[in-house]
Design a protein around this motif. Sequence first.
Motif, mmCIF file in Angstrom:
data_model
loop_
_atom_site.group_PDB
_atom_site.id
_atom_site.type_symbol
_atom_site.label_atom_id
_atom_site.label_comp_id
_atom_site.label_asym_id
_atom_site.label_seq_id
_atom_site.Cartn_x
_atom_site.Cartn_y
_atom_site.Cartn_z
ATOM 1 N N ALA A 118 15.084 103.231 5.926
ATOM 2 C CA ALA A 118 14.735 104.164 6.990
ATOM 3 C C ALA A 118 15.992 104.921 7.425
ATOM 4 O O ALA A 118 17.077 104.350 7.507
ATOM 5 C CB ALA A 118 14.137 103.405 8.171
ATOM 6 N N GLY A 119 15.822 106.203 7.700
ATOM 7 C CA GLY A 119 16.964 107.040 8.063
ATOM 8 C C GLY A 119 17.387 106.866 9.500
ATOM 9 O O GLY A 119 17.334 107.816 10.290
ATOM 10 N N THR A 120 17.802 105.672 9.875
ATOM 11 C CA THR A 120 18.258 105.407 11.240
ATOM 12 C C THR A 120 19.705 104.952 11.209
ATOM 13 O O THR A 120 20.156 104.339 10.241
ATOM 14 C CB THR A 120 17.401 104.312 11.907
ATOM 15 N N GLY A 121 20.429 105.273 12.279
ATOM 16 C CA GLY A 121 21.823 104.876 12.363
ATOM 17 C C GLY A 121 22.757 105.927 11.803
ATOM 18 O O GLY A 121 22.343 106.963 11.276
ATOM 19 N N THR A 122 24.039 105.659 11.897
ATOM 20 C CA THR A 122 25.042 106.570 11.357
ATOM 21 C C THR A 122 25.047 106.473 9.829
ATOM 22 O O THR A 122 24.463 105.556 9.262
ATOM 23 C CB THR A 122 26.435 106.206 11.899
ATOM 24 N N GLU A 125 26.203 103.133 8.671
ATOM 25 C CA GLU A 125 25.227 102.098 9.013
ATOM 26 C C GLU A 125 24.066 102.111 8.024
ATOM 27 O O GLU A 125 23.573 101.060 7.603
ATOM 28 C CB GLU A 125 24.726 102.291 10.440
ATOM 29 N N GLN A 126 23.634 103.309 7.649
ATOM 30 C CA GLN A 126 22.574 103.412 6.646
ATOM 31 C C GLN A 126 23.050 102.891 5.288
ATOM 32 O O GLN A 126 22.299 102.226 4.565
ATOM 33 C CB GLN A 126 22.125 104.862 6.521
ATOM 34 N N GLN A 129 22.811 99.265 5.253
ATOM 35 C CA GLN A 129 21.432 98.810 5.049
ATOM 36 C C GLN A 129 21.057 98.816 3.562
ATOM 37 O O GLN A 129 20.406 97.887 3.068
ATOM 38 C CB GLN A 129 20.469 99.700 5.824
ATOM 39 N N GLN A 178 21.755 110.979 0.769
ATOM 40 C CA GLN A 178 21.929 110.335 2.065
ATOM 41 C C GLN A 178 23.027 111.018 2.874
ATOM 42 O O GLN A 178 22.971 111.069 4.102
ATOM 43 C CB GLN A 178 22.275 108.860 1.861
ATOM 44 N N SER A 255 30.415 101.914 14.826
ATOM 45 C CA SER A 255 29.863 101.974 13.481
ATOM 46 C C SER A 255 30.914 101.518 12.474
ATOM 47 O O SER A 255 32.103 101.427 12.797
ATOM 48 C CB SER A 255 29.412 103.402 13.157
#
Length: 269
Positions: A118-122, A125-126, A129, A178, A255
């Motif tokens: 999912a495209g959440t966070g900096t 952070e992605q 994930q 990304q 982050s």
Amino acid sequence: MAASSTPSTDQASPTADRSRAADQAPGSPARPAAGPERPRRAGYRRLPVQQRREQLISVALELFGSRPPEAVTLDDVAEAAGASRPLVYRYFAGGKQQLYEAALRSAAEELIGRFSVAGTGTPTEQLTQVLARYFAFVAEHDAGYGALLRGGSVVETSRTSAIIDEVRRIALRRTLRQFGVRSAGPRLTLLVRSWISVVEASALSWLDEGRQIPPEALCAWLVDQFVAMAGAAAVHDPQTAEVLHALLALETAESPAGVLLARLRAVWG
């Protein structure tokens, strides 16, 4: 591969079960009782076509990952699956080579599925994930990962190499996407490809060394590696510098990139 005429379940060898209570004329000699039924291979059971095929691929993947592929025989696969050699050939008429390619493709498809989050966070952070999902696959399928990425086998062909290369190409495209890059120049492409190689080598070393480093620590280190490599490449390539500048503008002090920069400032004074 199973042909369209393959039955819906595995077919056992035909046996002629006859009645043990046949009518007899008075005074006729008793017929001998039927002998005991011949035992089947230990662990044998009928499975639907797709389930059996997936089972054979799964067993083959474990065997190919735990020993050199050339040392694995169809008899080994059949025994581990509780099946027979002819049954393995029914699903993979091309023999061990076809089974090897199917096993690699199965591992590759599952690994590719781990690249999306999912495209959440900096941005970092992605990226963390994605790496967490990647190393979850490595941990769950260590033999399959080794079979996928370790080369040098005599059963390696242009088709098996293409399967592995496709995983790397997709990893490259999704990493660039990304970071908002639609068309990467040669230096930026080299940067991301080089980092993917570092991830692969780190995963294999992690397995070889008994997973001594916690996976979350390894993922954090690899994200730091990417930022550091991008910083070095940015000195030589304007496009990489632009991408890194945009990435850092989205980061926070908490982050991964923000923490790394703070630590580097402390180290360098």
